[in-house]
Design a protein around this motif. Structure first.
Motif, PDB file in Angstrom:
ATOM      1  N   LEU A 198       0.856  -1.186   0.000  1.00 53.51           N
ATOM      2  CA  LEU A 198       0.000   0.000   0.000  1.00 53.51           C
ATOM      3  C   LEU A 198       0.889   1.232   0.000  1.00 53.51           C
ATOM      4  O   LEU A 198       1.400   1.675   1.027  1.00 53.51           O
ATOM      5  CB  LEU A 198      -0.924   0.005   1.229  1.00 53.51           C
ATOM      6  N   GLU A 199       1.103   1.773  -1.192  1.00 52.83           N
ATOM      7  CA  GLU A 199       1.957   2.938  -1.363  1.00 52.83           C
ATOM      8  C   GLU A 199       1.512   3.676  -2.617  1.00 52.83           C
ATOM      9  O   GLU A 199       0.788   3.142  -3.458  1.00 52.83           O
ATOM     10  CB  GLU A 199       3.427   2.526  -1.479  1.00 52.83           C
ATOM     11  N   GLU A 200       1.947   4.910  -2.743  1.00 48.73           N
ATOM     12  CA  GLU A 200       1.453   5.771  -3.813  1.00 48.73           C
ATOM     13  C   GLU A 200       1.682   5.171  -5.192  1.00 48.73           C
ATOM     14  O   GLU A 200       0.827   5.259  -6.078  1.00 48.73           O
ATOM     15  CB  GLU A 200       2.111   7.151  -3.716  1.00 48.73           C
ATOM     16  N   MET A 201       2.839   4.538  -5.401  1.00 47.94           N
ATOM     17  CA  MET A 201       3.157   3.984  -6.714  1.00 47.94           C
ATOM     18  C   MET A 201       2.147   2.928  -7.154  1.00 47.94           C
ATOM     19  O   MET A 201       1.864   2.785  -8.345  1.00 47.94           O
ATOM     20  CB  MET A 201       4.560   3.373  -6.702  1.00 47.94           C
ATOM     21  N   LYS A 202       1.593   2.183  -6.207  1.00 47.19           N
ATOM     22  CA  LYS A 202       0.666   1.095  -6.538  1.00 47.19           C
ATOM     23  C   LYS A 202      -0.739   1.595  -6.869  1.00 47.19           C
ATOM     24  O   LYS A 202      -1.568   0.823  -7.373  1.00 47.19           O
ATOM     25  CB  LYS A 202       0.604   0.089  -5.393  1.00 47.19           C
ATOM     26  N   GLY A 203      -1.040   2.856  -6.575  1.00 52.80           N
ATOM     27  CA  GLY A 203      -2.256   3.488  -7.088  1.00 52.80           C
ATOM     28  C   GLY A 203      -3.571   3.010  -6.501  1.00 52.80           C
ATOM     29  O   GLY A 203      -4.624   3.165  -7.140  1.00 52.80           O
ATOM     30  N   GLN A 204      -3.554   2.497  -5.274  1.00 55.74           N
ATOM     31  CA  GLN A 204      -4.822   1.990  -4.708  1.00 55.74           C
ATOM     32  C   GLN A 204      -5.879   3.088  -4.579  1.00 55.74           C
ATOM     33  O   GLN A 204      -7.083   2.802  -4.617  1.00 55.74           O
ATOM     34  CB  GLN A 204      -4.579   1.347  -3.339  1.00 55.74           C
ATOM     35  N   GLU A 205      -5.466   4.343  -4.456  1.00 53.38           N
ATOM     36  CA  GLU A 205      -6.457   5.420  -4.328  1.00 53.38           C
ATOM     37  C   GLU A 205      -7.329   5.528  -5.581  1.00 53.38           C
ATOM     38  O   GLU A 205      -8.525   5.854  -5.495  1.00 53.38           O
ATOM     39  CB  GLU A 205      -5.777   6.756  -4.055  1.00 53.38           C
ATOM     40  N   TYR A 206      -6.776   5.205  -6.744  1.00 56.09           N
ATOM     41  CA  TYR A 206      -7.564   5.272  -7.981  1.00 56.09           C
ATOM     42  C   TYR A 206      -8.533   4.095  -8.071  1.00 56.09           C
ATOM     43  O   TYR A 206      -9.616   4.219  -8.640  1.00 56.09           O
ATOM     44  CB  TYR A 206      -6.632   5.327  -9.186  1.00 56.09           C
ATOM     45  N   LEU A 207      -8.138   2.976  -7.478  1.00 54.53           N
ATOM     46  CA  LEU A 207      -9.055   1.840  -7.389  1.00 54.53           C
ATOM     47  C   LEU A 207     -10.233   2.191  -6.480  1.00 54.53           C
ATOM     48  O   LEU A 207     -11.390   1.856  -6.783  1.00 54.53           O
ATOM     49  CB  LEU A 207      -8.317   0.613  -6.859  1.00 54.53           C
ATOM     50  N   ILE A 208      -9.964   2.874  -5.385  1.00 52.09           N
ATOM     51  CA  ILE A 208     -11.048   3.296  -4.487  1.00 52.09           C
ATOM     52  C   ILE A 208     -12.025   4.211  -5.221  1.00 52.09           C
ATOM     53  O   ILE A 208     -13.251   4.059  -5.106  1.00 52.09           O
ATOM     54  CB  ILE A 208     -10.457   4.000  -3.245  1.00 52.09           C
ATOM     55  N   ALA A 272      -3.436  -1.439 -10.193  1.00 51.60           N
ATOM     56  CA  ALA A 272      -3.791  -0.033 -10.438  1.00 51.60           C
ATOM     57  C   ALA A 272      -2.592   0.901 -10.385  1.00 51.60           C
ATOM     58  O   ALA A 272      -2.753   2.112 -10.145  1.00 51.60           O
ATOM     59  CB  ALA A 272      -4.837   0.406  -9.414  1.00 51.60           C
ATOM     60  N   SER A 273      -1.400   0.397 -10.638  1.00 49.36           N
ATOM     61  CA  SER A 273      -0.180   1.202 -10.496  1.00 49.36           C
ATOM     62  C   SER A 273      -0.317   2.555 -11.192  1.00 49.36           C
ATOM     63  O   SER A 273      -0.813   2.640 -12.313  1.00 49.36           O
ATOM     64  CB  SER A 273       1.012   0.447 -11.073  1.00 49.36           C
ATOM     65  N   SER A 274       0.163   3.596 -10.509  1.00 51.73           N
ATOM     66  CA  SER A 274       0.021   4.941 -11.055  1.00 51.73           C
ATOM     67  C   SER A 274       1.290   5.460 -11.719  1.00 51.73           C
ATOM     68  O   SER A 274       1.240   6.369 -12.546  1.00 51.73           O
ATOM     69  CB  SER A 274      -0.416   5.916  -9.945  1.00 51.73           C
ATOM     70  N   PHE A 275       2.435   4.899 -11.367  1.00 49.10           N
ATOM     71  CA  PHE A 275       3.703   5.282 -11.992  1.00 49.10           C
ATOM     72  C   PHE A 275       4.761   4.281 -11.550  1.00 49.10           C
ATOM     73  O   PHE A 275       4.559   3.495 -10.623  1.00 49.10           O
ATOM     74  CB  PHE A 275       4.116   6.711 -11.592  1.00 49.10           C
ATOM     75  N   GLY A 276       5.904   4.290 -12.224  1.00 50.52           N
ATOM     76  CA  GLY A 276       7.093   3.613 -11.721  1.00 50.52           C
ATOM     77  C   GLY A 276       7.186   2.116 -11.901  1.00 50.52           C
ATOM     78  O   GLY A 276       8.284   1.562 -11.921  1.00 50.52           O
ATOM     79  N   GLU A 277       6.063   1.432 -12.017  1.00 54.28           N
ATOM     80  CA  GLU A 277       6.075  -0.037 -12.087  1.00 54.28           C
ATOM     81  C   GLU A 277       6.808  -0.494 -13.342  1.00 54.28           C
ATOM     82  O   GLU A 277       6.565   0.011 -14.439  1.00 54.28           O
ATOM     83  CB  GLU A 277       4.643  -0.553 -12.121  1.00 54.28           C
ATOM     84  N   GLY A 278       7.717  -1.467 -13.173  1.00 58.64           N
ATOM     85  CA  GLY A 278       8.362  -2.060 -14.343  1.00 58.64           C
ATOM     86  C   GLY A 278       7.447  -3.098 -14.957  1.00 58.64           C
ATOM     87  O   GLY A 278       7.014  -2.990 -16.101  1.00 58.64           O
ATOM     88  N   LEU A 279       7.141  -4.110 -14.188  1.00 59.48           N
ATOM     89  CA  LEU A 279       6.141  -5.126 -14.540  1.00 59.48           C
ATOM     90  C   LEU A 279       5.785  -5.853 -13.260  1.00 59.48           C
ATOM     91  O   LEU A 279       6.619  -6.564 -12.687  1.00 59.48           O
ATOM     92  CB  LEU A 279       6.666  -6.113 -15.581  1.00 59.48           C
TER      93      LEU A 279
END
Length: 372
Positions: A198-208, A272-279
């Motif tokens: 649970l961190e900004e990069m993973k984008g859970q807020e957009y899923l909410i 729901a990653s919002s940035f930074g994810e490689g794969l």
């Protein structure tokens, strides 16, 4: 005879950012090292902290050291010297790193020792030292071809995409958890997984926010959040859920060792990653479990998911697009089943762990033979 065989092995020094198996990068490294041909390669691993990754590697008989890493701003000459001496003492032939700080220090030490270095790129966002680190590295392994965009001035022949692999037989052997009974929902409630810290990069807020758009439009469903939490971001997420009145849809399960078994019981997965994810490795794991995936167009998601065949790829930070893709799966069980079948087939055909390891071993030998 035994001594001669040992002397012919390629000694590889690995650096990884964590001592635990919570992250996908560390799990990918563990699977690589577990499957590495030990008749040809002798791995030595350095972790910055103790943890289950360290314990599991040592259980495999892999020489694993714990040494706190230095940060860029510390500019630690002593850390470079420590790595250089380790390279010499263990007769290291090749260094393999996975994060900028250790790549900086190990890169300097490797140059001084005259051995090649591989930098494994697992993040799509550029860093301030990318150009320098790419020069220090002999080759850059990338978890997706799209990560080439991070290195516009680096020659193409230095950039090598190697997408992670899954051992589907091992995944199949993982037991079911009985998660529905644990959380108290029946078979009519659809379960959607969101796996990751649970961190900004993973984008859970957009899923909410996407769930808010779905609220009242479909039947009963729950979102299972699976992953360790960054404290302040978790508080932000919980506050947002309450403000949007969707907290009843979410169940925060935290980090679980039995996550693979839970994935097998989902109806589909959302990344729901919002940035930074490689794969995100969990995309491949969900497909191996025969589950459809909705993911954002960050890093290499679109290289793995076949749009409209195994899942959907939507723009990042776009709750509307995310909710529409989720709605298509929530309302169509036949589509979920077909996407799951096709996803499993795609993993078996293209993302096999044995092939991933064989490719990596071949590249190790090529780099050793060519010196670049």
């Amino acid at each position: 005879m035994q001594q001669n065989a040992e002397e012919k092995k390629v000694n590889i020094l690995y650096f990884t950012s964590f001592g635990t198996l919570k992250g996908g990068g560390q799990r990918s490294l563990f699977y690589l090292l577990r499957g590495l041909n030990r008749d040809l390669f002798n791995p030595v691993v350095v972790c910055p902290e103790p943890g289950d990754l360290v314990d599991n590697l040592r259980a495999l008989g892999i020489d694993t050291l714990v040494m706190p890493f230095k940060r860029f701003r510390q500019l630690s000459v002593s850390f470079v010297v420590w790595i250089f001496r380790l390279i010499r003492a263990r007769r290291i032939n090749l260094v393999h790193t996975d994060a900028p700080a250790e790549t900086f220090y190990a890169g300097i030490a490797a140059r001084l020792a005259g051995v090649p270095l591989i930098w494994h790129i697992r993040v799509s966002d550029a860093g301030p030292a990318d150009r320098l680190l790419a020069v220090l590295a002999t080759r850059l392994f990338m978890v997706a071809s799209s990560l080439r965009m991070r290195f516009p001035s680096t020659p193409d022949d230095k950039l090598v995409p190697i997408i992670n692999g899954i051992d589907v037989a091992e995944f199949d052997a993982r037991p079911l958890v009985g998660i529905r009974g644990e959380i108290g929902v029946g078979s009519s409630t659809l379960l959607i997984g969101c796996v990751g810290r649970l961190e900004e990069m993973k984008g859970q807020e957009y899923l909410i926010r996407a769930v808010k758009l779905l609220s009242g439009r479909v039947g009963d469903f729950r979102i299972l959040l699976l992953g360790a939490a960054e404290g302040n971001y978790r508080k932000k997420l919980m506050t947002l859920m309450r403000e949007l009145k969707v907290d009843g849809y979410f169940i925060d399960l935290g980090f679980r060792q039995d996550t693979p078994g839970i994935i097998k019981e989902l109806d589909f997965l959302v990344s729901a990653s919002s940035f930074g994810e490689g794969l995100s490795r969990v995309i491949l794991e969900a497909m191996a479990a025969g589950k459809p995936v909705v993911a954002t167009a960050v890093g290499g998601a679109a290289e793995v998911i076949e749009e409209g065949l195994t899942g959907y790829v939507v723009p990042a930070r776009d709750p509307q697009a995310l909710s529409e893709a989720m709605l298509r799966l929530l309302t169509d069980p036949a589509r979920r089943r077909e996407f799951g079948v096709q996803g499993r087939r795609r993993v078996e055909d293209h993302f096999c762990l044995a092939d991933n390891i064989a490719t990596t071993e071949r590249l190790y030998l090529e780099i050793m033979q060519s010196g670049r």
